[in-house]
Design a protein around this motif. Structure first.
Motif, PDB file in Angstrom:
ATOM      1  N   ASN A   1       0.859  -1.322  -0.083  1.00 16.95           N
ATOM      2  CA  ASN A   1      -0.020   0.039   0.094  1.00 16.95           C
ATOM      3  C   ASN A   1       0.812   1.204  -0.135  1.00 16.95           C
ATOM      4  OD1 ASN A   1      -2.533   1.475   0.635  1.00 16.95           O
ATOM      5  ND2 ASN A   1      -1.490   1.889   2.636  1.00 16.95           N
TER       6      ASN A   1
ATOM      7  N   ASP B   1      -0.044   2.477  -3.392  1.00 15.60           N
ATOM      8  CA  ASP B   1      -1.279   3.276  -3.471  1.00 15.60           C
ATOM      9  C   ASP B   1      -1.024   4.658  -2.547  1.00 15.60           C
ATOM     10  OD1 ASP B   1      -2.713   1.156  -4.539  1.00 15.60           O
ATOM     11  OD2 ASP B   1      -2.912   0.499  -2.289  1.00 15.60           O
TER      12      ASP B   1
ATOM     13  N   TYR C   1      -3.710   8.826  -1.454  1.00 15.30           N
ATOM     14  CA  TYR C   1      -4.838   8.041  -0.755  1.00 15.30           C
ATOM     15  C   TYR C   1      -4.888   8.875   0.674  1.00 15.30           C
ATOM     16  CZ  TYR C   1      -5.685   3.399  -2.813  1.00 15.30           C
ATOM     17  OH  TYR C   1      -6.522   2.396  -3.562  1.00 15.30           O
TER      18      TYR C   1
ATOM     19  N   THR D   1     -10.702   7.450  -0.015  1.00  7.74           N
ATOM     20  CA  THR D   1     -10.151   7.393  -1.360  1.00  7.74           C
ATOM     21  C   THR D   1      -9.782   5.809  -1.838  1.00  7.74           C
ATOM     22  OG1 THR D   1      -8.334   8.000  -0.020  1.00  7.74           O
ATOM     23  CG2 THR D   1      -9.261   9.812  -1.122  1.00  7.74           C
ATOM     24  N   SER D   2     -10.011   4.999  -1.154  1.00  7.37           N
ATOM     25  CA  SER D   2      -9.643   3.783  -1.731  1.00  7.37           C
ATOM     26  C   SER D   2     -10.991   2.687  -1.723  1.00  7.37           C
ATOM     27  CB  SER D   2      -8.584   3.012  -0.588  1.00  7.37           C
ATOM     28  OG  SER D   2      -9.056   2.986   0.605  1.00  7.37           O
TER      29      SER D   2
ATOM     30  N   THR E   1      -6.149  -2.450   1.284  1.00  4.41           N
ATOM     31  CA  THR E   1      -6.828  -1.148   0.742  1.00  4.41           C
ATOM     32  C   THR E   1      -6.563  -1.170  -0.937  1.00  4.41           C
ATOM     33  OG1 THR E   1      -4.755   0.685   0.552  1.00  4.41           O
ATOM     34  CG2 THR E   1      -6.254   0.250   2.762  1.00  4.41           C
TER      35      THR E   1
ATOM     36  N   ASN F   1     -10.493  13.787  -4.193  1.00  5.60           N
ATOM     37  CA  ASN F   1     -10.377  13.943  -2.693  1.00  5.60           C
ATOM     38  C   ASN F   1     -10.613  15.423  -2.456  1.00  5.60           C
ATOM     39  OD1 ASN F   1      -9.909  13.438  -0.184  1.00  5.60           O
ATOM     40  ND2 ASN F   1      -7.738  14.175  -0.464  1.00  5.60           N
TER      41      ASN F   1
ATOM     42  N   VAL G   1      -7.737  10.780  -7.309  1.00  7.44           N
ATOM     43  CA  VAL G   1      -7.164   9.607  -7.262  1.00  7.44           C
ATOM     44  C   VAL G   1      -7.737   8.379  -8.207  1.00  7.44           C
ATOM     45  CG1 VAL G   1      -6.602   7.657  -6.000  1.00  7.44           C
ATOM     46  CG2 VAL G   1      -6.601  10.065  -4.972  1.00  7.44           C
TER      47      VAL G   1
END
Lengths: 382, 140
Positions: free
Chosen positions: A125, A129, A134, A139-140, A242, B68, B82
């Protein structure tokens, strides 16, 4: 229905949930555990197996004065209590222990003695990510939702309805954190968090604990409360922490379908046999994935199923009868609270009691879409 | 404050060095030929250790995204997108869509994008994506 695998003979939440600034995460574990022990008519020394979410099981055992012969610290996020239950069933059957205590405690809102959640920049992650902005589950977990909405023709209004229905349930629950009725317009006018998700489309952040006690079916009738039988458990994983981008089909995730197939097979039941369901609602879209993946509706149909009132009070599949993570409580790792409401419904102890419930399915996600757990419970037994 | 970047591990070093040199490396299995990502020293389809690295085309489409709006301490400003990008090679990954206004009016699911690079600190470069069409609305 197959013969039950084990029985739940004690269950309780922490004395207070929601905003509990006077208790740490460990305190919430212990408070819920003591309430569950009292519910089962047991003392700490009667417990010989322990499993915990968000805490080292040895720590919790020591704190409670328990010397366990078996323990499980499986830590895959919110669904962990269901995996603990699955593992406890096997441990009891193998003779490793007789009476297992499963606890959760999380000071998610007040952050009293809460676990630190610092991203590790060197794990998967952290490398693949987190560098791309993130900012927590918003946001995941939400990443595939826009694609799902486009492909399945799900409008923002239909997503918002999930939150509206959750308040129809939470209004009936005195311990729910958010109980005021809301409208679709209010949801769509609430503050933008991560487009297209607004504040009222996201779960709460609360404090709370929960615990339940598992034993063998042949001992189940020796306890003060009517037993709740474990008819089946399943767990599945498909991606890393995630990482919904790496789930084979982020719109109709294979791990949910696999867990659904296995839990129904274990119980010898089909979807239409389920009277009540608790489905992890971290965000308004997460029950849609689960209703479809578990086979209650076909792919793309879940939003209409909810829109038409099927999951609302008096609906064909009463779902999230506390108000769920959206309106009842969400400490960060919510799975325990899903299982506890299934147990209350089967005991006839729920505040928003569904009449005649004989079977309940609890389903939870873990670490976004990396793992899931499902269990089918009943009050019928053999 | 600089954005927090990846902390490279032995198994990912070749990938991140590639990114610093302007290349996005994917891998495939010499045995079963499956393409995979993130980087490993073996194939997650068949377990074979005989794997090959190659430079990805850098072409893809936006599979899905969010924008976001909540501040992240190490990011200069929000809102920012994102996205899950689906590469021509069939791999999906998380990245950012840059050189375009960060609004749902401009960023579209299915929009063709191409690989570009963002230097976030000395020695740390991230693979990000920008619209293929230079005339796309909102391009900046």
């Amino acid at each position: 229905m197959r013969k039950p695998l084990a029985a739940i003979v004690g269950a309780a939440e922490s004395t207070k949930i929601g905003l509990v600034p006077d208790m740490s995460s460990l305190g919430l574990h212990a408070d819920a555990a003591l309430n569950a022990l009292r519910d089962a008519g047991l003392k700490p020394h009667d417990i010989d197996g322990i499993a915990c979410t968000d805490a080292n099981p040895a720590d919790v055992a020591f704190y409670l004065g328990i010397k366990p012969d078996w323990m499980d610290g499986t830590n895959v996020g919110g669904c962990a209590p269901i995996l603990h239950l699955q593992n406890a069933v096997a441990a009891i059957a193998a003779g490793y222990c007789k009476t297992v205590l499963i606890t959760h405690g999380e000071s998610g809102r007040s952050r009293q003695g809460a676990q630190l959640r610092i991203p590790n920049p060197s794990d998967l992650n952290g490398q693949f990510d987190f560098p791309f902005g993130y900012n927590g589950a918003i946001t995941s977990f939400t990443l595939p939702a826009m694609r799902y909405m486009k492909e399945c023709g799900v409008s923002e209004e239909k997503l918002a309805k999930v939150a509206v229905v959750s308040r129809e349930w939470s209004a009936k629950n005195s311990r729910a954190f958010a109980r005021d009725p809301i409208t679709i317009d209010q949801v769509l006018e609430s503050r933008m968090i991560a487009y297209p998700f607004r504040k009222l489309m996201c779960c709460l952040v609360t404090d709370g604990g929960g615990a339940f006690i598992v034993t063998s079916v042949d001992r189940a009738k020796d306890f003060p409360k009517p037993p709740v039988y474990v008819q089946g458990c399943a767990s599945a994983a498909e991606s890393y922490f995630t990482g919904p981008a790496y789930v084979g089909d982020p719109l109709y995730p294979e791990l949910i379908r696999r867990a659904g197939k296995n839990v129904f097979q274990a119980a010898g039941l089909k979807n239409s046999d389920i009277d009540h369901a608790m489905i992890y609602d971290a965000f308004v879209h997460t029950p849609l994935w689960a209703l479809e993946g578990l086979g209650f509706v076909k792919f793309g149909e879940a939003a209409d199923f909810i829109w038409d009132g099927n999951t609302a009070p008096n609906g064909s599949l009463p779902m999230n009868s506390t108000g769920g993570g959206l309106s009842y409580t969400h400490t960060g790792h919510y799975g325990m609270f899903a299982v506890l409401e299934s147990i209350r419904q089967l005991r006839g102890e729920a505040e928003a009691q569904v009449p005649g419930v004989q079977t309940s399915l609890a389903f939870a996600y873990g670490n976004v879409l990396s793992a899931v757990g499902a269990t089918i419970l009943s009050n019928v037994g053999e | 404050m600089l954005k927090i970047g990846p902390q490279i591990t032995p198994e990912t070093e070749s990938f991140w060095v590639g990114v610093q040199n302007g290349e996005f490396k994917l891998q495939n299995c010499k045995d079963c030929s499956k393409i995979f990502f993130p980087p490993r020293f073996f194939c997650p389809s068949c377990g074979d250790r005989n794997v090959n690295s190659f430079a990805a085309s850098g072409k893809g489409v936006i599979y899905s995204y969010v924008i976001n709006h909540r501040p992240r301490p190490d990011w200069p400003d929000e809102p920012y997108c994102v996205a899950i990008v689906e590469l021509e090679e069939g791999i999906r990954l998380v990245s950012n869509i840059v050189n375009i206004e960060q609004t749902p009016d401009h960023i579209q699911i299915g929009m063709p994008v191409k690989l570009c690079f963002e230097k976030i600190s000395e020695g740390i470069v991230l693979p990000v994506f920008e619209p293929v069409d230079d005339n796309v609305a909102g391009r900046n």
